[in-house]
Design a protein around this motif. Sequence first.
Motif, PDB file in Angstrom:
ATOM      1  N   ILE A 201       0.833  -1.209   0.000  1.00  0.00           N
ATOM      2  CA  ILE A 201       0.000   0.000   0.000  1.00  0.00           C
ATOM      3  C   ILE A 201       0.864   1.254   0.000  1.00  0.00           C
ATOM      4  O   ILE A 201       0.623   2.192  -0.767  1.00  0.00           O
ATOM      5  CB  ILE A 201      -0.944   0.013   1.223  1.00  0.00           C
ATOM      6  N   SER A 202       1.877   1.272   0.868  1.00  0.00           N
ATOM      7  CA  SER A 202       2.721   2.467   0.952  1.00  0.00           C
ATOM      8  C   SER A 202       3.418   2.731  -0.377  1.00  0.00           C
ATOM      9  O   SER A 202       3.522   3.872  -0.828  1.00  0.00           O
ATOM     10  CB  SER A 202       3.758   2.306   2.070  1.00  0.00           C
ATOM     11  N   ARG A 203       3.887   1.653  -1.010  1.00  0.00           N
ATOM     12  CA  ARG A 203       4.558   1.847  -2.298  1.00  0.00           C
ATOM     13  C   ARG A 203       3.564   2.349  -3.345  1.00  0.00           C
ATOM     14  O   ARG A 203       3.895   3.210  -4.165  1.00  0.00           O
ATOM     15  CB  ARG A 203       5.190   0.539  -2.763  1.00  0.00           C
ATOM     16  N   ALA A 204       2.331   1.809  -3.331  1.00  0.00           N
ATOM     17  CA  ALA A 204       1.318   2.263  -4.289  1.00  0.00           C
ATOM     18  C   ALA A 204       1.015   3.744  -4.100  1.00  0.00           C
ATOM     19  O   ALA A 204       0.857   4.487  -5.074  1.00  0.00           O
ATOM     20  CB  ALA A 204       0.047   1.431  -4.128  1.00  0.00           C
ATOM     21  N   ALA A 222       6.711   8.156   2.746  1.00  0.00           N
ATOM     22  CA  ALA A 222       7.852   7.287   3.045  1.00  0.00           C
ATOM     23  C   ALA A 222       8.254   7.410   4.512  1.00  0.00           C
ATOM     24  O   ALA A 222       8.577   6.414   5.166  1.00  0.00           O
ATOM     25  CB  ALA A 222       9.026   7.640   2.139  1.00  0.00           C
ATOM     26  N   GLU A 223       8.223   8.632   5.022  1.00  0.00           N
ATOM     27  CA  GLU A 223       8.587   8.839   6.430  1.00  0.00           C
ATOM     28  C   GLU A 223       7.561   8.207   7.363  1.00  0.00           C
ATOM     29  O   GLU A 223       7.904   7.613   8.384  1.00  0.00           O
ATOM     30  CB  GLU A 223       8.705  10.338   6.710  1.00  0.00           C
ATOM     31  N   GLN A 224       6.271   8.307   6.982  1.00  0.00           N
ATOM     32  CA  GLN A 224       5.208   7.748   7.817  1.00  0.00           C
ATOM     33  C   GLN A 224       5.293   6.223   7.875  1.00  0.00           C
ATOM     34  O   GLN A 224       5.029   5.606   8.901  1.00  0.00           O
ATOM     35  CB  GLN A 224       3.839   8.169   7.273  1.00  0.00           C
ATOM     36  N   PHE A 225       5.685   5.620   6.753  1.00  0.00           N
ATOM     37  CA  PHE A 225       5.748   4.163   6.679  1.00  0.00           C
ATOM     38  C   PHE A 225       7.173   3.639   6.858  1.00  0.00           C
ATOM     39  O   PHE A 225       7.445   2.484   6.554  1.00  0.00           O
ATOM     40  CB  PHE A 225       5.209   3.683   5.325  1.00  0.00           C
ATOM     41  N   ASP A 226       8.065   4.482   7.346  1.00  0.00           N
ATOM     42  CA  ASP A 226       9.482   4.117   7.406  1.00  0.00           C
ATOM     43  C   ASP A 226       9.705   2.785   8.120  1.00  0.00           C
ATOM     44  O   ASP A 226      10.506   1.958   7.694  1.00  0.00           O
ATOM     45  CB  ASP A 226      10.283   5.225   8.104  1.00  0.00           C
ATOM     46  N   LYS A 227       8.996   2.553   9.212  1.00  0.00           N
ATOM     47  CA  LYS A 227       9.209   1.326   9.983  1.00  0.00           C
ATOM     48  C   LYS A 227       8.650   0.099   9.275  1.00  0.00           C
ATOM     49  O   LYS A 227       9.097  -1.020   9.511  1.00  0.00           O
ATOM     50  CB  LYS A 227       8.563   1.459  11.365  1.00  0.00           C
ATOM     51  N   ASP A 228       7.669   0.329   8.416  1.00  0.00           N
ATOM     52  CA  ASP A 228       7.043  -0.798   7.732  1.00  0.00           C
ATOM     53  C   ASP A 228       7.781  -1.186   6.458  1.00  0.00           C
ATOM     54  O   ASP A 228       7.753  -2.343   6.045  1.00  0.00           O
ATOM     55  CB  ASP A 228       5.596  -0.451   7.373  1.00  0.00           C
ATOM     56  N   ALA A 235      14.196   0.219  -0.316  1.00  0.00           N
ATOM     57  CA  ALA A 235      15.186   0.726  -1.271  1.00  0.00           C
ATOM     58  C   ALA A 235      14.504   1.162  -2.558  1.00  0.00           C
ATOM     59  O   ALA A 235      14.842   2.197  -3.142  1.00  0.00           O
ATOM     60  CB  ALA A 235      16.224  -0.352  -1.558  1.00  0.00           C
ATOM     61  N   SER A 236      13.525   0.365  -3.000  1.00  0.00           N
ATOM     62  CA  SER A 236      12.808   0.689  -4.231  1.00  0.00           C
ATOM     63  C   SER A 236      12.015   1.991  -4.071  1.00  0.00           C
ATOM     64  O   SER A 236      12.051   2.864  -4.947  1.00  0.00           O
ATOM     65  CB  SER A 236      11.869  -0.461  -4.592  1.00  0.00           C
ATOM     66  N   ALA A 237      11.303   2.123  -2.946  1.00  0.00           N
ATOM     67  CA  ALA A 237      10.491   3.323  -2.711  1.00  0.00           C
ATOM     68  C   ALA A 237      11.370   4.570  -2.607  1.00  0.00           C
ATOM     69  O   ALA A 237      11.102   5.593  -3.249  1.00  0.00           O
ATOM     70  CB  ALA A 237       9.658   3.147  -1.451  1.00  0.00           C
ATOM     71  N   TYR A 238      12.408   4.482  -1.797  1.00  0.00           N
ATOM     72  CA  TYR A 238      13.300   5.628  -1.637  1.00  0.00           C
ATOM     73  C   TYR A 238      14.029   5.932  -2.947  1.00  0.00           C
ATOM     74  O   TYR A 238      14.299   7.101  -3.270  1.00  0.00           O
ATOM     75  CB  TYR A 238      14.311   5.363  -0.521  1.00  0.00           C
ATOM     76  N   GLU A 243      15.013   9.386  -7.524  1.00  0.00           N
ATOM     77  CA  GLU A 243      15.044   9.579  -8.979  1.00  0.00           C
ATOM     78  C   GLU A 243      14.180  10.771  -9.379  1.00  0.00           C
ATOM     79  O   GLU A 243      14.584  11.591 -10.216  1.00  0.00           O
ATOM     80  CB  GLU A 243      14.557   8.307  -9.678  1.00  0.00           C
ATOM     81  N   ALA A 244      12.992  10.892  -8.760  1.00  0.00           N
ATOM     82  CA  ALA A 244      12.111  12.021  -9.066  1.00  0.00           C
ATOM     83  C   ALA A 244      12.761  13.343  -8.669  1.00  0.00           C
ATOM     84  O   ALA A 244      12.682  14.335  -9.402  1.00  0.00           O
ATOM     85  CB  ALA A 244      10.779  11.847  -8.338  1.00  0.00           C
ATOM     86  N   GLN A 245      13.409  13.337  -7.499  1.00  0.00           N
ATOM     87  CA  GLN A 245      14.100  14.555  -7.067  1.00  0.00           C
ATOM     88  C   GLN A 245      15.227  14.918  -8.023  1.00  0.00           C
ATOM     89  O   GLN A 245      15.413  16.090  -8.381  1.00  0.00           O
ATOM     90  CB  GLN A 245      14.663  14.356  -5.648  1.00  0.00           C
ATOM     91  N   ALA A 246      15.992  13.897  -8.437  1.00  0.00           N
ATOM     92  CA  ALA A 246      17.113  14.151  -9.347  1.00  0.00           C
ATOM     93  C   ALA A 246      16.615  14.707 -10.677  1.00  0.00           C
ATOM     94  O   ALA A 246      17.187  15.663 -11.224  1.00  0.00           O
ATOM     95  CB  ALA A 246      17.904  12.861  -9.570  1.00  0.00           C
ATOM     96  N   LYS A 247      15.525  14.124 -11.188  1.00  0.00           N
ATOM     97  CA  LYS A 247      14.971  14.607 -12.458  1.00  0.00           C
ATOM     98  C   LYS A 247      14.442  16.022 -12.333  1.00  0.00           C
ATOM     99  O   LYS A 247      14.424  16.780 -13.316  1.00  0.00           O
ATOM    100  CB  LYS A 247      13.859  13.665 -12.926  1.00  0.00           C
TER     101      LYS A 247
END
Length: 743
Positions: A201-204, A222-228, A235-238, A243-247
């Motif tokens: 869910i968090s990734r979606a 990401a911060e809210q779900f950091d523990k999950d 790694a994929s989510a972050y 990547e979005a920030q870099a772009k």
Amino acid sequence: MSNPRPHWNILTTTFLTAAIFAIPACKRDEQPAATGETKPSKEPAAQVAATEKVQPSEKPVQQAAKPPIDVMETAEQIKDASARMVAYWAIAESKAKAQDMPAARQALEKARNAAGRITNIKAAVTACLAIAEAQIKAEDMAGARKTYDKASEVALLNDDGRLDATPIYRSVALAQVKVGDFAGAKKMAKRINSDYGDEIISRAIIETQLKAGDITGAKATAEQFDKDLQGTEKASAYGMIAEAQAKAGDITGAKEMVEQLRDDSGKASAYGIIAAVQAKAGDMDEARKTFDMAKKIASLIEARKGNQYGKNIEDLQEAANIYRAVATAQVNAGDMAEARKTFDKAKEIVSQFGESFTNRENAISVYLAIATTQANAGDMDEARKTFGKAREIASLMENVVKNNPLSLKGVEDIYKDIALAQAKTGDMTGAKETAEKISNDSRKAAAIVSIQWETAMAQVKAGDMAGAKKTAEKISRDSDKVWAYIAIAEAQMNAGDMTGAIETAKQIDSDDYRKMDIYRKIIDTQIKAGDVTGAKATVEQISGDYAKTQTYLIIAATQTKAGNKAEALKTLNMAKDTAEQIGNESSSGAKASAYAVIAAAQAKAGDMAAARKTFALAKDAAEQIRVNNAKTGAYVTIAAAQAEAGDLAEARKLCEIADETTEGLSHDDKVRAYVTIAAIQAKAGDIAEAHKTLAQFKFTDGWGKARLAIVQEKLDSGDLAGAIEFIANVTNEIGGVEWTIAF
């Protein structure tokens, strides 16, 4: 080739697919005016008059007009929640088709309220999700959010653990993400009880936010779900956020995001993503610096002390894989010079793996991955060197285990893997040399077959069809040879070389489905190109009269759809002539089934007289079948085709005959037969008879779906009032459980 036997599931699917209201019903083609046929209407007399003379005494009953009803009021009076929900759903579908979107939205809101009162939690949630999808289509986003809230509310009633609610929670949460209700999705995600927690869910949510350009929101999620978020998911989510920030030009923010990762491999991979963005933007100097950050992580892992026995093999493997991943990213960024250096570093670490059998296997695995990347990047010289390294290790392993048959088999399997990897990268010479190192004849033959296959595919890719066919001919294993010819034929077909594709297909010795499939693909391409003459000529290449008949029907359907009914009828005559050659063994209804489909197609093309003659042939064929199961199936198939053709009187008669042949059938087969018969009776307007047919199976899944099919038939004919009355009457007579089961 034996004729395929019709199966009950195929028969029932024809009538029941439209019963699932989440899928929009297909519009049926109007019957040609010249035949006098009409679509079913809410007055059975309209149907009967099209096909048979009506007795004078019957006319007053059939033509009696029903007083109009208020469909919303009638639906409201249905006591059972599941039936009431279906009624409102039917109203919404009808109103949406009429472009009356306010009325459709109102009905869907009522449907939601009814769904919330269904006692079966899973059924209630499923209904809510389907209703919300309909509201989205009706552009009622506010209504959809409320419905998802209702689904969430119902799902949370499962606190007593009556069922595993994880799939329900996940479905609701993902649906909430779809409409942007992230708060609701996050709340529901916390309820998920699984090994993966709420990572999905968090990734979606993060993916949806990033797609909308909301990087800040994605970071907050990401911060809210950091523990999950754990391991690769985190790694994929972050990595996606970075990547979005870099772009977006925020390289500093992207790197800060990566630094929050605790997984070394994930962190290195994320740096590689950032570097790739920099390289694509033309800033190769900064890209190299970022790649260096990834490589630094690998060097730190490599430098770990290990234990008294030496380096920790897991650390070495992780470091080597990071270097390999970085090198691959450098290749993709176009920095081949740096990629070679990084690959060399990866290979240097691999050389430290140790001499145990397992460690050497791991080393070969990494070498093959490196060599494949090098080859794909066009660096064949380096790829061959790396393949050579893998082969050297395999030789060392062979020397150690040559007197142990089981271990030797493992080594020879490794040689086969190396040879296949070489072949896939185009190093056919090296692949053959590796295969020759295999001493076991059968394993060597298998390796050579794989190499020949890859060679043929490479030739196909290069457009060398003649060379590919020569290579395919050398393949010793029949199944691989067939697949090679099919790949070649498809490539020729896609290039527009139908003659070449047909000639290649002829070289397939087998008459199995794969050969038939390639002919059908060729025919489909010819039809789309308007080459009906060529398509008919290709049909003659098909062996098996049943398959040939079916293919003629496909061509005729295309001609009918294009309005060329005269030519369609000629094609149908060819189908009929071919069907006459089909064997009619006692256990098979293939011939009867073929005639029935041909007759329905003739009716659709406008020749009802010919259709009736062909239906008679179908019945004659069915009567010759001695096994009840097959005979019932044949009768039902014919009756279904007659109903579809508008010959409702004959369809009703044949249903009665089919009913008489059900003795001796298994319970499941009998249920399937009666469900189909009832759907035909309903289409013919015999609702009372449909009730009688299904009475003994009222609590089965098929029972409910058959009634939904009846509702759908009424909706398709424009009889909304009749559909709502039917739902109300059935529910009052028998109850509402079947709607919950079937929906």
